[in-house]
Motif scaffolding. Structure first.
Motif, short mmCIF file in Angstrom:
data_model
loop_
_atom_site.label_atom_id
_atom_site.label_comp_id
_atom_site.label_asym_id
_atom_site.label_seq_id
_atom_site.Cartn_x
_atom_site.Cartn_y
_atom_site.Cartn_z
N ASN A 19 -11.38 18.94 2.59
CA ASN A 19 -11.47 18.04 3.99
C ASN A 19 -10.23 17.75 3.56
O ASN A 19 -9.11 16.96 2.27
CB ASN A 19 -12.08 16.58 3.57
N ILE A 20 -9.00 17.36 4.56
CA ILE A 20 -7.45 17.20 4.64
C ILE A 20 -7.53 15.60 4.10
O ILE A 20 -6.61 15.22 3.13
CB ILE A 20 -7.13 16.80 6.21
N ASN A 21 -8.30 14.67 4.69
CA ASN A 21 -8.95 13.16 3.23
C ASN A 21 -8.82 13.45 1.50
O ASN A 21 -8.21 12.19 1.13
CB ASN A 21 -9.62 12.56 3.55
N ASP A 22 -9.13 14.36 1.19
CA ASP A 22 -9.26 14.83 0.09
C ASP A 22 -7.65 14.83 -1.01
O ASP A 22 -7.25 14.43 -1.49
CB ASP A 22 -9.76 16.09 -0.33
N MET A 49 0.42 -1.28 -0.29
CA MET A 49 -0.02 -0.13 0.29
C MET A 49 1.09 1.25 0.03
O MET A 49 1.80 1.20 0.87
CB MET A 49 -1.15 -0.07 1.36
N VAL A 50 0.75 2.34 -1.53
CA VAL A 50 1.17 3.06 -0.91
C VAL A 50 0.63 4.11 -0.73
O VAL A 50 -0.74 4.96 -1.53
CB VAL A 50 1.91 3.49 -2.24
N ILE A 51 0.91 5.51 0.04
CA ILE A 51 -0.02 6.54 0.04
C ILE A 51 0.40 8.09 -1.06
O ILE A 51 1.54 8.07 -1.19
CB ILE A 51 0.02 7.02 1.78
N LYS A 52 0.19 8.70 -1.86
CA LYS A 52 0.17 9.61 -2.56
C LYS A 52 -0.90 10.43 -2.43
O LYS A 52 -1.73 10.34 -2.45
CB LYS A 52 -0.02 9.01 -3.97
N PHE A 53 -0.03 11.97 -2.07
CA PHE A 53 -0.58 12.92 -2.59
C PHE A 53 -1.15 13.32 -3.88
O PHE A 53 -0.54 13.78 -4.68
CB PHE A 53 0.58 13.86 -1.74
N ILE A 54 -2.12 14.42 -3.76
CA ILE A 54 -2.95 15.07 -5.09
C ILE A 54 -2.96 16.30 -5.23
O ILE A 54 -3.87 16.16 -5.79
CB ILE A 54 -4.17 13.66 -5.87
N ILE A 55 -2.47 16.51 -4.27
CA ILE A 55 -2.42 18.05 -3.82
C ILE A 55 -1.77 19.22 -5.23
O ILE A 55 -2.63 19.71 -6.10
CB ILE A 55 -1.28 18.24 -3.46
N LYS A 56 -1.37 18.69 -6.46
CA LYS A 56 -0.87 19.32 -7.54
C LYS A 56 -2.66 18.64 -7.91
O LYS A 56 -2.94 20.41 -8.69
CB LYS A 56 0.08 18.32 -8.80
N ASP A 57 -3.26 17.95 -8.03
CA ASP A 57 -4.17 17.69 -8.93
C ASP A 57 -5.29 19.13 -8.88
O ASP A 57 -5.98 19.57 -9.62
CB ASP A 57 -5.32 15.82 -8.92
N ILE A 58 -5.52 19.25 -7.54
CA ILE A 58 -6.24 19.76 -6.86
C ILE A 58 -5.88 21.19 -6.98
O ILE A 58 -6.91 22.12 -7.51
CB ILE A 58 -6.63 19.99 -5.68
#
Length: 67
Positions: free
Chosen positions: A57-60, A1-10
């Motif tokens: 939301n932080i979960n997003d 399992m890998v956690i990725k951030f989608i900050i750039k997309d948002i």
């Protein structure tokens, strides 16, 4: 399992530049870029600042990739 951030997309959806997000959060654009590229994990405080600046939301901010 890998956690990725989608900050750039948002950020791109909201038509914000990295510099604008940096100004809103108080986090350097270099550090934000490292987080967006998944080179670094943001601290909880930075994740909260980013979520507030993007008005989500932080979960997003997270995407969990399962193998």
């Amino acid at each position: 399992m890998v956690i990725k951030f989608i900050i750039k997309d948002i950020r791109k959806e909201q038509r914000l530049t990295l510099k604008q997000l940096s100004y809103k959060t108080g986090i350097s654009s270099t550090h934000l870029n490292d987080i967006e590229c998944n080179y670094k994990m943001p601290s909880l405080i930075f994740a909260i600042k980013i979520a507030k600046a993007l008005k989500v939301n932080i979960n997003d901010l997270y995407y969990i990739e399962r193998y």
